[in-house]
Design an enzyme around this catalytic site. Structure first.
Site, PDB file in Angstrom:
ATOM      1  CB  SER A   1      38.101  39.020  42.065  1.00 17.47           C
ATOM      2  OG  SER A   1      38.223  37.597  42.121  1.00 17.47           O
TER       3      SER A   1
ATOM      4  CE  LYS B   1      32.603  46.327  36.800  1.00 22.39           C
ATOM      5  NZ  LYS B   1      33.663  45.969  36.593  1.00 22.39           N
TER       6      LYS B   1
ATOM      7  CB  CYS C   1      38.407  39.946  34.489  1.00 19.19           C
ATOM      8  SG  CYS C   1      39.567  39.672  35.816  1.00 19.19           S
TER       9      CYS C   1
ATOM     10  CD  GLN D   1      31.477  40.325  37.125  1.00 17.83           C
ATOM     11  OE1 GLN D   1      32.505  40.167  37.825  1.00 17.83           O
ATOM     12  NE2 GLN D   1      31.314  41.478  36.397  1.00 17.83           N
TER      13      GLN D   1
ATOM     14  N   GLY E   1      34.377  54.051  36.935  1.00 20.37           N
ATOM     15  CA  GLY E   1      35.937  54.320  37.019  1.00 20.37           C
ATOM     16  C   GLY E   1      36.309  55.645  37.804  1.00 20.37           C
TER      17      GLY E   1
HETATM   18  C1  LIG Z   1      40.806  44.275  43.454  1.00 21.41           C
HETATM   19  C2  LIG Z   1      39.825  44.242  42.707  1.00 21.41           C
HETATM   20  C3  LIG Z   1      39.069  43.134  42.106  1.00 21.41           C
HETATM   21  C4  LIG Z   1      38.039  43.533  41.077  1.00 21.41           C
HETATM   22  N1  LIG Z   1      37.372  42.535  40.805  1.00 21.41           N
HETATM   23  C5  LIG Z   1      36.273  42.507  39.758  1.00 21.41           C
HETATM   24  C6  LIG Z   1      35.278  41.505  39.583  1.00 21.41           C
HETATM   25  O1  LIG Z   1      35.451  40.434  40.078  1.00 21.41           O
HETATM   26  N2  LIG Z   1      34.855  41.564  38.556  1.00 21.41           N
HETATM   27  C7  LIG Z   1      34.634  42.805  37.839  1.00 21.41           C
HETATM   28  O2  LIG Z   1      33.771  43.157  37.191  1.00 21.41           O
HETATM   29  N3  LIG Z   1      35.546  43.862  38.037  1.00 21.41           N
HETATM   30  C8  LIG Z   1      36.496  43.711  39.105  1.00 21.41           C
HETATM   31  N4  LIG Z   1      37.114  44.567  39.122  1.00 21.41           N
HETATM   32  C9  LIG Z   1      36.891  46.109  38.625  1.00 21.41           C
HETATM   33  C10 LIG Z   1      36.257  46.922  39.469  1.00 21.41           C
HETATM   34  O3  LIG Z   1      35.007  46.520  39.434  1.00 21.41           O
HETATM   35  C11 LIG Z   1      35.951  48.344  38.543  1.00 21.41           C
HETATM   36  O4  LIG Z   1      35.496  48.154  37.233  1.00 21.41           O
HETATM   37  C12 LIG Z   1      37.367  49.158  38.356  1.00 21.41           C
HETATM   38  O5  LIG Z   1      38.291  48.790  39.524  1.00 21.41           O
HETATM   39  C13 LIG Z   1      37.197  50.243  38.191  1.00 21.41           C
HETATM   40  O6  LIG Z   1      36.659  50.964  39.048  1.00 21.41           O
HETATM   41  P1  LIG Z   1      37.417  52.201  39.931  1.00 21.41           P
HETATM   42  O7  LIG Z   1      38.370  52.975  38.901  1.00 21.41           O
HETATM   43  O8  LIG Z   1      36.174  52.947  40.618  1.00 21.41           O
HETATM   44  O9  LIG Z   1      38.137  51.416  41.043  1.00 21.41           O
HETATM   45  C14 LIG Z   1      38.072  44.562  40.353  1.00 21.41           C
HETATM   46  C15 LIG Z   1      38.824  45.539  40.682  1.00 21.41           C
HETATM   47  C16 LIG Z   1      39.962  45.502  41.901  1.00 21.41           C
HETATM   48  C17 LIG Z   1      40.898  46.759  42.268  1.00 21.41           C
END
Ligand SMILES: Cc1cc2nc3c(=O)[nH]c(=O)nc-3n(C[C@H](O)[C@H](O)[C@H](O)COP(=O)(O)O)c2cc1C
Length: 326
Positions: free
Chosen positions: A19, A140, A101, A71, A203
């Site tokens: 987002s 998700k 979220c 999404q 993750g």
């Molecule tokens: C800035 C930001 C925005 C995110 N926006 C969404 C989103 O719109 N939809 C979603 O399912 N997850 C969103 N997430 C979560 C990520 O998709 C992901 O599940 C989460 O960061 C864990 O993965 P990572 O540890 O590799 O970052 C967001 C994460 C961050 C940091």
């Protein structure tokens, strides 16, 4: 526009919906870095249903985008139904439902991670999406308990029974937001319980090492990347094709490409305000002088960016994950 496949093949690397980030400009940069499977930003069912907000820009798909998923977030079947009708007018590779979220403005409405915890309601909402949407549907979600797989498996079983064609599991509970250990064993339990659909592990992946670990520990060949690619779109190519990290010239070219794509979408004033956090991410962890990051927070014109880029020199990069080739 041709969709190669609605669902991810083995070894797929997927760019998470982010987002405030994964707009068309972001995805174009990611695709230059080697990304094939990408998402729009999350779209809110109520905003779509009432045509509030910037839905058109959020949902803009580039001509060259073979695979683009959308999404949806929401917790009211009636609004989800109307949002699906709006999305049905467009062309996406699949429609994913957000059950993870944790941000207060989403959770307050009972959506996202709050809905994931409310299993019966989550399934009712997902069934509504499957019924109303013309797309392949996926979800998700976050794990519900890091010690016990049972609640997460119950949610997943309901989603699969209702028609989910893939599940992405973020291996942290909502209380951990975006940091901390990832419970690989819970993702693995989901992977083993639902061999009939792709289960995507998510993750903490920000390097080849963490990528190998999540694959090995969860048994999932498909992985979703999020914070690890923010400011580092090259990670896609490094993981999937053994590409080398960028040279300084390639790094500069990417930053400029990304920002000019944003200007084409939003106009210079708005784009440059939004680009501050983007440029900040590109600078992060590469050994550049700290003053440049402070300067990124004041960018107002493309000229400002060119001035900043003209003064980047490689600093003490050793020990950083985000390498620049010399
Ligand atoms: C800035 C930001 C925005 C995110 N926006 C969404 C989103 O719109 N939809 C979603 O399912 N997850 C969103 N997430 C979560 C990520 O998709 C992901 O599940 C989460 O960061 C864990 O993965 P990572 O540890 O590799 O970052 C967001 C994460 C961050 C940091």
């Amino acid at each position: 526009m041709s969709d190669l496949s609605p669902i991810y093949p083995d070894d797929a690397l997927i760019m998470a919906p982010l987002s405030g980030f994964t707009d068309l400009a972001y995805r174009r940069s990611a695709r230059k870095g080697g990304c094939r499977f990408a998402f729009t930003e999350m779209v809110d069912a109520a905003s779509l249903a009432y045509a509030n907000g910037n839905g058109e820009v959020l949902l803009k798909r580039g001509e060259e985008e073979d695979f683009l998923a959308v999404q949806l977030v929401g917790a009211e079947p009636e609004l989800l139904k109307r949002a699906c009708a709006k999305l049905n007018e467009k062309d996406f590779s699949l429609l994913d439902f957000n059950l993870g979220c944790p941000v207060p403005k989403v959770v307050r409405k009972g959506a996202g991670a709050a809905l994931g915890k409310n299993i019966d309601r989550a399934i009712e909402c997902f069934r509504c999406i499957v019924k109303e949407s013309k797309f392949v549907n996926t979800a998700k979600l976050r794990i519900l308990d890091e010690n016990d797989p049972a609640p997460t498996l119950t949610l997943c079983a309901g989603l699969v029974d209702s028609g989910a064609k893939a599940l992405t599991i973020h291996g942290r509970t909502a209380s951990h937001f975006y940091t901390g250990d990832v419970a690989f064993h819970i993702i693995k339990a989901v992977k083993e319980a639902f061999p009939q659909i792709p289960v995507i592990a998510n993750g903490g992946v920000n390097s080849k090492e963490s990528y190998d670990i999540i694959r090995r520990e969860t048994g999932c060949s498909r992985v979703m990347l999020a914070q690890g690619i923010m400011g580092n779109p090259w990670l896609f190519g490094e993981l999937s094709e053994n590409r080398q990290p960028p040279t300084l010239a390639e790094w500069k070219e990417m930053v400029r490409f990304h920002v000019t794509q944003m200007i084409a979408l939003y106009g210079e004033d708005s784009a440059m305000r939004q680009a501050r956090k983007i440029v900040h991410d590109y600078l992060k962890g590469r050994g550049f002088a700290a003053g440049l990051r402070a300067e990124a927070s004041t960018l107002s014109t493309l000229n400002d960016l060119d001035h900043l880029l003209s003064r980047t020199v490689i600093g003490a990069v050793s020990g950083t994950i985000r390498k620049i080739l010399i």
